[in-house]
Write an enzyme that holds these catalytic residues in place. Structure first.
Site, PDB file in Angstrom:
ATOM      1  N   ASP A   1       0.733  -1.209  -0.070  1.00 42.29           N
ATOM      2  CA  ASP A   1      -0.253   0.174  -0.036  1.00 42.29           C
ATOM      3  C   ASP A   1       0.709   1.137   0.075  1.00 42.29           C
ATOM      4  O   ASP A   1       2.151   1.186  -0.522  1.00 42.29           O
ATOM      5  CB  ASP A   1      -1.055  -0.485   1.270  1.00 42.29           C
ATOM      6  CG  ASP A   1      -0.095  -0.142   2.480  1.00 42.29           C
ATOM      7  OD1 ASP A   1       0.910   0.606   2.085  1.00 42.29           O
ATOM      8  OD2 ASP A   1      -0.473  -0.010   4.000  1.00 42.29           O
TER       9      ASP A   1
ATOM     10  N   GLU B   1       3.728   1.088   2.487  1.00 42.13           N
ATOM     11  CA  GLU B   1       5.044   0.471   2.147  1.00 42.13           C
ATOM     12  C   GLU B   1       4.819  -1.238   2.939  1.00 42.13           C
ATOM     13  O   GLU B   1       5.111  -1.903   4.256  1.00 42.13           O
ATOM     14  CB  GLU B   1       6.579   0.243   1.444  1.00 42.13           C
ATOM     15  CG  GLU B   1       6.074   2.025   1.125  1.00 42.13           C
ATOM     16  CD  GLU B   1       7.273   2.468   1.094  1.00 42.13           C
ATOM     17  OE1 GLU B   1       8.176   3.022   1.992  1.00 42.13           O
ATOM     18  OE2 GLU B   1       8.083   3.076   0.352  1.00 42.13           O
TER      19      GLU B   1
ATOM     20  N   GLU C   1       8.244  15.383   7.482  1.00 40.80           N
ATOM     21  CA  GLU C   1       7.382  14.070   7.304  1.00 40.80           C
ATOM     22  C   GLU C   1       6.487  13.838   8.182  1.00 40.80           C
ATOM     23  O   GLU C   1       4.698  13.815   7.694  1.00 40.80           O
ATOM     24  CB  GLU C   1       8.099  12.594   7.062  1.00 40.80           C
ATOM     25  CG  GLU C   1       7.335  11.926   6.891  1.00 40.80           C
ATOM     26  CD  GLU C   1       7.385  10.440   7.208  1.00 40.80           C
ATOM     27  OE1 GLU C   1       8.244  10.513   8.479  1.00 40.80           O
ATOM     28  OE2 GLU C   1       7.844   9.417   6.274  1.00 40.80           O
TER      29      GLU C   1
HETATM   30  C1  BGC Z   1       6.293   5.850   3.678  1.00 38.95           C
HETATM   31  C2  BGC Z   1       5.859   6.089   1.521  1.00 38.95           C
HETATM   32  C3  BGC Z   1       6.738   7.256   1.001  1.00 38.95           C
HETATM   33  C4  BGC Z   1       8.363   7.724   1.498  1.00 38.95           C
HETATM   34  C5  BGC Z   1       8.903   8.096   1.586  1.00 38.95           C
HETATM   35  C6  BGC Z   1       7.412   6.330   4.062  1.00 38.95           C
HETATM   36  O1  BGC Z   1       7.575   6.282   4.503  1.00 38.95           O
HETATM   37  O2  BGC Z   1       5.693   5.356   3.833  1.00 38.95           O
HETATM   38  O3  BGC Z   1       4.417   6.732   1.995  1.00 38.95           O
HETATM   39  O4  BGC Z   1       6.589   7.700   0.004  1.00 38.95           O
HETATM   40  O5  BGC Z   1       8.283   7.199   3.358  1.00 38.95           O
HETATM   41  O6  BGC Z   1       9.327   9.668   1.273  1.00 38.95           O
END
Ligand code: BGC
Length: 355
Positions: A158, A161, A313
């Site tokens: 998903d 990940e 993030e």
């Molecule tokens: C997230 C992803 C994202 C990636 C890079 C991961 O921890 O689950 O959705 O694309 O980080 O930002």
């Protein structure tokens, strides 16, 4: 954010600096695990760069993805001959690539399809805005659409990940969004007919009490639904699914009036509040004309920036699983900051809320 920092300019700057000469956007310049370019993140980042008028940056990213896809034509053509029952990493297009466009060498959640759906949508949006024609990018679009057409009903990782053995309604929605927009550009009804079938499947099995579910046949919601319904929207805001999903996310996944959890069982860095999801939520509220709500979320995002105008993030407050925070810090370091995707979603949300 400090009053001297203009977060709009800081965001454009962070993104520009994070774009490699190849056109790839690094996920985060400071977080070692994120030194790759994710198709998902990059698609939203390119859309944000189009939004702020940095079309050359978006174009360079699209050319980079197109190169990645076209170089894997043999992989896609092999799948078209009949995909193996058990897919390995060598059989599929990957979640992320090095900035030079190569496969990563560590083990990773490589089979993830929604990114390619988002990419097709972002590219279609880019061509509309710049009145461009797909031209040299047509073969890559065609290949990406064919790739999704062969594999769309396979379980895959998903957006986070995770859960590779499940089918994810948000993934299906993002795949259909990309196929639909490609059908228009390729002037080919095929991808559109398939998209219609996928939507029917998604609505039949992937909704719970009217909103998008985390898994097929499950009564749990996931913030990734906002990615499917946000700036690279697979459904118009008027679709009943959008209102129902936003209401349920607001009721179950929002904290501090603007932060959004990925899902209630999230343990990554203790399960904090994800900036990219806040941006998507604000964007959808703005699309509904709820600008006050959209602006409140945008302000919440602004308050999470550090003194230099970097957005993380996720914000590690109101953690869902506080005891799972430190183990991740020890493993991969502090929460990724800046995250280019957070800056992109901020730019998209801010523009929508101001309109
Ligand atoms: C997230 C992803 C994202 C990636 C890079 C991961 O921890 O689950 O959705 O694309 O980080 O930002």
């Amino acid at each position: 954010v400090s009053p001297d920092v203009d977060l709009y300019r800081a965001s454009v700057h962070v993104i520009r600096r994070g774009q490699h000469d190849s056109g790839a956007y690094v996920a985060s310049p400071t977080f070692p695990t994120y030194r790759y370019s994710w198709i998902q993140d990059g698609s939203f980042i390119a859309a944000a760069m189009d939004e702020v008028g940095e079309h050359d940056s978006a174009a360079a990213f699209h050319r980079w993805v197109a190169g990645v896809v076209v170089r894997r034509r043999p992989t896609i053509e092999r799948l078209e001959q009949g995909p193996p029952a058990q897919l390995t990493d060598a059989d599929v297009l990957h979640t992320r690539y090095t900035l030079e466009g190569e496969e990563g060498s560590e083990r990773w959640a490589n089979f993830q399809m929604h990114g390619y759906g988002l990419w097709l949508s972002a590219l279609a949006g880019h061509l509309e805005r710049t009145r461009g024609t797909a031209g040299e990018l047509l073969p890559a679009m065609d290949l990406a659409a064919r790739y999704l057409s062969v594999l769309w009903d396979r379980p895959c990782f998903d957006c986070w990940e995770e859960f590779p053995d499940r089918r994810h309604p948000a993934t299906l929605a993002m795949v259909t969004g990309g196929l639909r927009r490609t059908a228009v550009l390729l002037d080919d009804a095929g991808p559109d007919d398939l998209a219609q079938r996928i939507v029917e499947r998604m609505l039949a099995r992937g909704t719970t009490r009217g909103s998008m579910a985390k898994f097929e046949d499950a009564d749990v919601v996931d913030g990734s639904a906002l990615l499917a319904l946000g700036p690279l929207a697979a459904f118009p805001p008027g679709h009943p699914l959008v209102a129902a999903t936003v209401d349920r996310v607001e009721a179950e996944l929002v904290a501090e009036g603007g932060g959004v959890y990925r899902y209630l069982e999230d343990e990554y860095y203790g399960g904090g509040l994800w900036l990219p999801l806040s941006g998507s939520l604000a964007w959808i509220h703005a699309a509904f004309g709820r600008t006050d709500r959209a602006r409140a979320i945008v302000r919440w995002m602004e308050d999470t920036a550090d003194a230099d105008g970097n957005l993380p993030e996720q914000v590690s407050r109101e953690l869902l699983k506080p005891d799972r925070f430190q183990p991740w810090v020890e493993r991969w370091g502090p929460v990724a900051t800046p995250l280019l995707w957070s800056h992109a979603m901020y730019l998209l949300a801010r523009a929508a809320a101001a309109a």
